[in-house]
Write a protein that holds these residues in place. Structure first.
Motif, PDB file in Angstrom:
ATOM      1  N   UNK A  14       0.847  -1.187   0.000  1.00 28.49           N
ATOM      2  CA  UNK A  14       0.000   0.000   0.000  1.00 28.49           C
ATOM      3  C   UNK A  14       0.888   1.244   0.000  1.00 28.49           C
ATOM      4  N   UNK A  15       0.271   2.412  -0.120  1.00 27.08           N
ATOM      5  CA  UNK A  15       1.086   3.627  -0.095  1.00 27.08           C
ATOM      6  C   UNK A  15       1.122   4.236   1.311  1.00 27.08           C
ATOM      7  N   UNK A  16       0.754   3.404   2.296  1.00 32.21           N
ATOM      8  CA  UNK A  16       0.782   3.851   3.683  1.00 32.21           C
ATOM      9  C   UNK A  16       2.156   3.510   4.268  1.00 32.21           C
ATOM     10  N   UNK A  17       2.766   4.459   4.996  1.00 36.32           N
ATOM     11  CA  UNK A  17       4.099   4.210   5.534  1.00 36.32           C
ATOM     12  C   UNK A  17       4.001   3.418   6.832  1.00 36.32           C
ATOM     13  N   UNK A  18       4.759   2.339   6.934  1.00 40.50           N
ATOM     14  CA  UNK A  18       4.762   1.567   8.181  1.00 40.50           C
ATOM     15  C   UNK A  18       5.916   2.004   9.082  1.00 40.50           C
ATOM     16  N   UNK A  19       7.099   2.076   8.495  1.00 39.49           N
ATOM     17  CA  UNK A  19       8.266   2.504   9.278  1.00 39.49           C
ATOM     18  C   UNK A  19       9.023   3.546   8.473  1.00 39.49           C
ATOM     19  N   UNK A  20       9.361   4.632   9.151  1.00 35.75           N
ATOM     20  CA  UNK A  20      10.129   5.695   8.487  1.00 35.75           C
ATOM     21  C   UNK A  20      11.384   5.954   9.309  1.00 35.75           C
ATOM     22  N   UNK A  21      12.534   5.668   8.712  1.00 35.93           N
ATOM     23  CA  UNK A  21      13.798   5.906   9.420  1.00 35.93           C
ATOM     24  C   UNK A  21      14.542   7.008   8.672  1.00 35.93           C
ATOM     25  N   UNK A  22      14.885   8.089   9.398  1.00 36.39           N
ATOM     26  CA  UNK A  22      15.561   9.216   8.746  1.00 36.39           C
ATOM     27  C   UNK A  22      16.864   9.547   9.445  1.00 36.39           C
ATOM     28  N   UNK A  23      17.938   9.552   8.696  1.00 39.26           N
ATOM     29  CA  UNK A  23      19.272   9.948   9.188  1.00 39.26           C
ATOM     30  C   UNK A  23      19.587   9.353  10.545  1.00 39.26           C
ATOM     31  N   UNK A  24      19.332   8.074  10.695  1.00 42.31           N
ATOM     32  CA  UNK A  24      19.492   7.472  12.009  1.00 42.31           C
ATOM     33  C   UNK A  24      20.945   7.039  12.221  1.00 42.31           C
ATOM     34  N   UNK A  25      21.466   7.389  13.407  1.00 38.85           N
ATOM     35  CA  UNK A  25      22.837   7.015  13.763  1.00 38.85           C
ATOM     36  C   UNK A  25      22.838   6.353  15.118  1.00 38.85           C
ATOM     37  N   UNK A  26      23.722   5.369  15.250  1.00 42.49           N
ATOM     38  CA  UNK A  26      23.845   4.712  16.549  1.00 42.49           C
ATOM     39  C   UNK A  26      25.301   4.374  16.819  1.00 42.49           C
ATOM     40  N   UNK A  27      25.670   4.574  18.079  1.00 45.08           N
ATOM     41  CA  UNK A  27      27.019   4.219  18.501  1.00 45.08           C
ATOM     42  C   UNK A  27      26.956   3.235  19.664  1.00 45.08           C
ATOM     43  N   UNK A  28      27.894   2.258  19.672  1.00 44.52           N
ATOM     44  CA  UNK A  28      28.156   1.485  20.900  1.00 44.52           C
ATOM     45  C   UNK A  28      29.424   2.066  21.492  1.00 44.52           C
ATOM     46  N   UNK A  29      29.316   2.902  22.489  1.00 39.43           N
ATOM     47  CA  UNK A  29      30.503   3.590  23.003  1.00 39.43           C
ATOM     48  C   UNK A  29      31.115   4.438  21.903  1.00 39.43           C
ATOM     49  N   UNK A  30      32.364   4.132  21.529  1.00 40.99           N
ATOM     50  CA  UNK A  30      33.030   4.896  20.471  1.00 40.99           C
ATOM     51  C   UNK A  30      32.705   4.336  19.091  1.00 40.99           C
ATOM     52  N   UNK A  31      32.150   3.118  19.051  1.00 42.44           N
ATOM     53  CA  UNK A  31      31.985   2.425  17.777  1.00 42.44           C
ATOM     54  C   UNK A  31      30.708   2.873  17.072  1.00 42.44           C
ATOM     55  N   UNK A  32      30.868   3.350  15.848  1.00 43.89           N
ATOM     56  CA  UNK A  32      29.736   3.873  15.084  1.00 43.89           C
ATOM     57  C   UNK A  32      29.065   2.719  14.332  1.00 43.89           C
ATOM     58  N   UNK A  33      28.042   2.107  14.937  1.00 40.40           N
ATOM     59  CA  UNK A  33      27.436   0.913  14.332  1.00 40.40           C
ATOM     60  C   UNK A  33      26.545   1.219  13.152  1.00 40.40           C
ATOM     61  N   UNK A  34      25.683   2.230  13.302  1.00 46.46           N
ATOM     62  CA  UNK A  34      24.755   2.554  12.219  1.00 46.46           C
ATOM     63  C   UNK A  34      25.032   3.987  11.784  1.00 46.46           C
ATOM     64  N   UNK A  35      25.282   4.163  10.489  1.00 46.45           N
ATOM     65  CA  UNK A  35      25.714   5.476  10.019  1.00 46.45           C
ATOM     66  C   UNK A  35      24.702   6.024   9.019  1.00 46.45           C
ATOM     67  N   UNK A  36      23.965   7.017   9.466  1.00 45.65           N
ATOM     68  CA  UNK A  36      23.085   7.748   8.564  1.00 45.65           C
ATOM     69  C   UNK A  36      22.148   6.838   7.776  1.00 45.65           C
ATOM     70  N   UNK A  37      21.418   6.012   8.481  1.00 42.55           N
ATOM     71  CA  UNK A  37      20.525   5.083   7.798  1.00 42.55           C
ATOM     72  C   UNK A  37      19.212   5.777   7.447  1.00 42.55           C
ATOM     73  N   UNK A  38      18.806   5.657   6.203  1.00 41.84           N
ATOM     74  CA  UNK A  38      17.512   6.166   5.756  1.00 41.84           C
ATOM     75  C   UNK A  38      16.747   5.018   5.133  1.00 41.84           C
ATOM     76  N   UNK A  39      15.502   4.864   5.554  1.00 41.65           N
ATOM     77  CA  UNK A  39      14.754   3.737   5.028  1.00 41.65           C
ATOM     78  C   UNK A  39      13.267   4.005   5.230  1.00 41.65           C
ATOM     79  N   UNK A  40      12.480   3.733   4.205  1.00 41.21           N
ATOM     80  CA  UNK A  40      11.034   3.848   4.345  1.00 41.21           C
ATOM     81  C   UNK A  40      10.422   2.490   4.022  1.00 41.21           C
ATOM     82  N   UNK A  41       9.638   1.978   4.943  1.00 42.47           N
ATOM     83  CA  UNK A  41       8.983   0.700   4.723  1.00 42.47           C
ATOM     84  C   UNK A  41       7.493   0.966   4.557  1.00 42.47           C
ATOM     85  N   UNK A  42       6.948   0.543   3.421  1.00 42.28           N
ATOM     86  CA  UNK A  42       5.514   0.719   3.210  1.00 42.28           C
ATOM     87  C   UNK A  42       4.776  -0.478   3.791  1.00 42.28           C
ATOM     88  N   UNK A  43       3.498  -0.244   4.059  1.00 43.54           N
ATOM     89  CA  UNK A  43       2.682  -1.333   4.565  1.00 43.54           C
ATOM     90  C   UNK A  43       2.593  -2.448   3.521  1.00 43.54           C
TER      91      UNK A  43
END
Lengths: 259, 435
Positions: A14-43
């Motif tokens: 469908x054209x309905x958005x289920x999950x919208x991830x924008x410029x997401x970053x995550x670190x474990x301490x100093x370690x940059x695990x997720x770098x600028x993740x962008x993702x759109x999941x439709x229903x």
């Protein structure tokens, strides 16, 4: 697992958005695990996420129900933004089902109790109704006869199917699978994949971290390849496997499909 | 067939009996007692020691005397029956003084009160220990503390009733505020409200009702308590209070909230770092300095509170071990299903962590129960030292040595062994992992 046997009639996006991830970053301490993740999941999408170990693919889907906290960017699940607000987190978690590599069934409860626990305590469903729903989904994953056993008495494949049923009992809008077949013996992988395929056939929105490329080809509408915490390439499965663009993807595919 | 490269088995082999010398008594003896020169020597020496002990103890027990009025009379009877120089046990002391071992100096005409409290205790414990009993029985368990207090100490019936209402106040405040303020804060406010009830309203309210409806039993003072009555009162109360307190401390120690964690760690480490006797002296002497001079804070109650703290600190650490043994996946699965913190703790984490901790928890309980004899140091009549001293200060029983300790020890053993067997039964019953 031939593609022709799969009923794709309900697998509509469908054209309905289920999950919208924008410029997401995550670190474990100093370690940059997720770098600028962008993702759109439709229903209705069935997305397979693959990549070498340590590429952040499990971390990415664990961020979607906040088992991991992200430090920058935005994640919106079904219209609810994930922040420190515990109410929002619990709301998202009750809408998003998750299946783990090691099943994580509750060993002190029977199969039926595993399935009814969350509906009774989180959704406040009456016990009898919760049990009926649980039996319905246990039928669906083809193990209603095990309802009164304990998880320790079941095989790995059966346990994973119970784990799927347990998630479904919460009537989730989105299902996350974190390497659901990686801890299983080869003989049991098929029964779990079949369950997941039938779920896809019913139009469930699915995000699945897996190395089962056959599953990706059969049911996914999109394959996402991650490396070093970034999305390197994504495409629809036929193109992804036949004609990978980046060198990293080519190398990865040659390693896992090479023999 | 062996030199062929291909081989197909057409028939599977059936299982067979083991060879005859690999079974039966002979095998057991050879494996367990005489498996080598060293083991053979140790077995022979061990048998010799057992025989020597039996040769000394069995005649002593066989020459027991049950009917006599003093130790001297016992010895005369033994000498007359078994000859000069024979030894024998003088159980006549137990026959004459058993009631002091059980009740201390509790007034004799009121023995029915502690006795009925003791038997009602089993009714109250039953629904907690066995889950296949009617759930309604738990209501009796809930009122039992007040009932037992009233039976044991007597006085106006309204004091324990009003005290129990304090818990109702706590529960009421908690349920009213829970949805608006969240679990921890409303539990805190409920506790403060109950404390206010007990400290400020309790006394006047109870005496007001008593002046209208005077129902009561004769009061018995705490210094008349003694023997196993005292041990069981302290032991059972401290055991039942220390488990919930230990759970909260274990959770507090793992909390993300700095203040809660620091307080829990500080409490646990302080209490564990101090000998129990120090805490008991604190209970008997120091608390008196801190409390307002006119308060008459019962000595048994003070001892119970500190013994509870002591046991709770140990139990918290035992439970922390159980929590650490739980796979992270269990927490994640509970989170992923949308259970909140308290639901996850109650339904997923604690049932499993407590099950893992059963042996450690019961060990703590057994230790606690035996430690109740330490109250002798603050002048209470414990069954081991306190009552034995009383008995031996009687001119008739002066010099009696083994029998009082054997008698008290046997009762301690029975109770502790019972706890241990129960815990093993519970472990078996809760075993669902089928490993």
């Amino acid at each position: 697992m031939s593609e022709s046997a799969i009923d794709r009639s309900k697998m509509t996006i469908s054209d309905e958005v289920a999950v919208q991830i924008t410029n997401m970053n995550k670190w474990y301490g100093q370690f940059h695990v997720l770098r600028d993740v962008n993702m759109t999941v439709m229903k209705g999408e069935r997305i397979v996420i693959c990549g070498p170990s340590g590429s952040g693919k499990s971390t990415l889907i664990r961020c979607i129900n906040r088992l991991e906290e992200h430090q920058a960017g935005q994640i919106i699940v079904d219209g609810t933004e994930l922040t420190n607000d515990l109410k929002n987190i619990d709301k998202v978690r009750s809408e998003v089902g998750m299946v783990f590599q090691h099943f994580n069934l509750f060993p002190h409860l029977t199969i039926l109790e595993n399935c009814t626990l969350a509906p009774i305590w989180v959704r406040k469903v009456p016990k009898k109704e919760a049990e009926e729903t649980a039996m319905h989904f246990l039928h669906k994953v083809k193990i209603p006869e095990q309802a009164n056993k304990y998880p320790g008495q079941l095989s790995g494949g059966q346990q994973q199917r119970v784990a799927i049923a347990r998630s479904l009992c919460m009537k989730p809008r989105i299902m996350l699978f974190d390497e659901p077949t990686s801890a299983l013996d080869p003989e049991m992988i098929k029964e779990v994949l079949d369950t997941m395929i039938s779920l896809a056939e019913e139009g469930m929105t699915m995000l699945c971290v897996t190395h089962e490329m056959g599953f990706a080809q059969a049911v996914a509408n999109r394959v996402v390849f991650m490396d070093q915490g970034q999305i390197v390439e994504q495409n629809e499965p036929v193109e992804f496997f036949r004609n990978p663009q980046s060198e990293r993807t080519k190398l990865f595919l040659s390693q896992i499909l090479g023999h | 067939m062996t030199d062929q490269l291909t081989f197909v088995r057409n028939q599977m082999l059936p299982p067979q009996e083991p060879p005859i010398r690999e079974a039966g008594v002979v095998k057991w003896l050879r494996e367990n007692l005489f498996s080598g020169p060293l083991n053979t020597i140790l077995s022979v020496v061990g048998f010799a020691i057992i025989l020597w002990l039996a040769a000394n103890i069995i005649p002593w027990l066989l020459h027991s005397v049950w009917n006599a009025n003093s130790l001297g009379e016992c010895r005369q009877i033994i000498a007359a029956t078994w000859g000069e120089g024979a030894t024998g046990a003088c159980w006549a002391m137990v026959r004459e003084r058993w009631h002091q071992y059980l009740f201390g100096f509790y007034p004799m005409d009121m023995y029915w009160r502690p006795t009925s409290a003791f038997f009602l205790m089993f009714v109250a414990l039953a629904p907690v220990l066995y889950n296949n009993l009617p759930r309604k029985m738990i209501w009796f368990t809930a009122v039992y503390p007040a009932l037992a207090f009233w039976l044991l100490w007597g006085g106006s019936v309204w004091s324990p009733v009003v005290a129990m209402l304090g818990f109702v106040v706590m529960g009421g405040v908690f349920t009213l505020l829970k949805d608006r303020l969240g679990v921890p804060l409303s539990a805190g406010i409920g506790f403060v409200a109950a404390a206010f009830w007990w400290l400020v309203l309790q006394g006047p309210l109870a005496s007001a009702i008593h002046s209208v409806l005077p129902i009561g039993l004769t009061s018995v003072d705490s210094d008349q308590f003694g023997g196993f009555l005292l041990s069981i009162v302290i032991g059972v109360t401290a055991i039942s209070a220390s488990l919930p307190m230990g759970i909260l401390l274990a959770l507090g120690r793992q909390s993300d909230m700095l203040l809660v964690r620091t307080l829990s760690v500080g409490f646990i480490e302080f209490i564990r770092g101090v000998p129990l006797i120090t805490l008991l002296f604190t209970a008997s002497l120091l608390l008196q300095y801190f409390l307002p001079p006119e308060t008459n804070f019962d000595i048994i109650l003070r001892v119970i509170i500190l013994v509870t703290f002591f046991a709770a600190a140990y139990i918290a650490e035992v439970i922390r071990g159980g929590l650490a043994a739980l796979p992270r996946g269990q927490y994640e699965a509970a989170d992923a299903l949308g259970l909140d913190y308290w639901q996850a703790q109650r339904l997923i984490v604690m049932p499993q962590a407590l099950k893992i901790s059963i042996p450690g928890i019961v060990s703590s309980f057994i230790g606690l129960f035996k430690d109740t004899t330490l109250v002798a140091f603050v002048g209470l009549m414990d069954p081991l030292k306190g009552i034995t001293q009383v008995v031996r200060s009687d001119i008739n029983w002066k010099g009696i040595y083994w029998e009082p300790y054997l008698f008290a020890g046997a009762i301690f053993f029975l109770i502790c062994f019972g706890m241990s067997r129960y815990s093993m039964w519970l472990e078996r019953k809760l075993k669902t992992d089928h490993r």
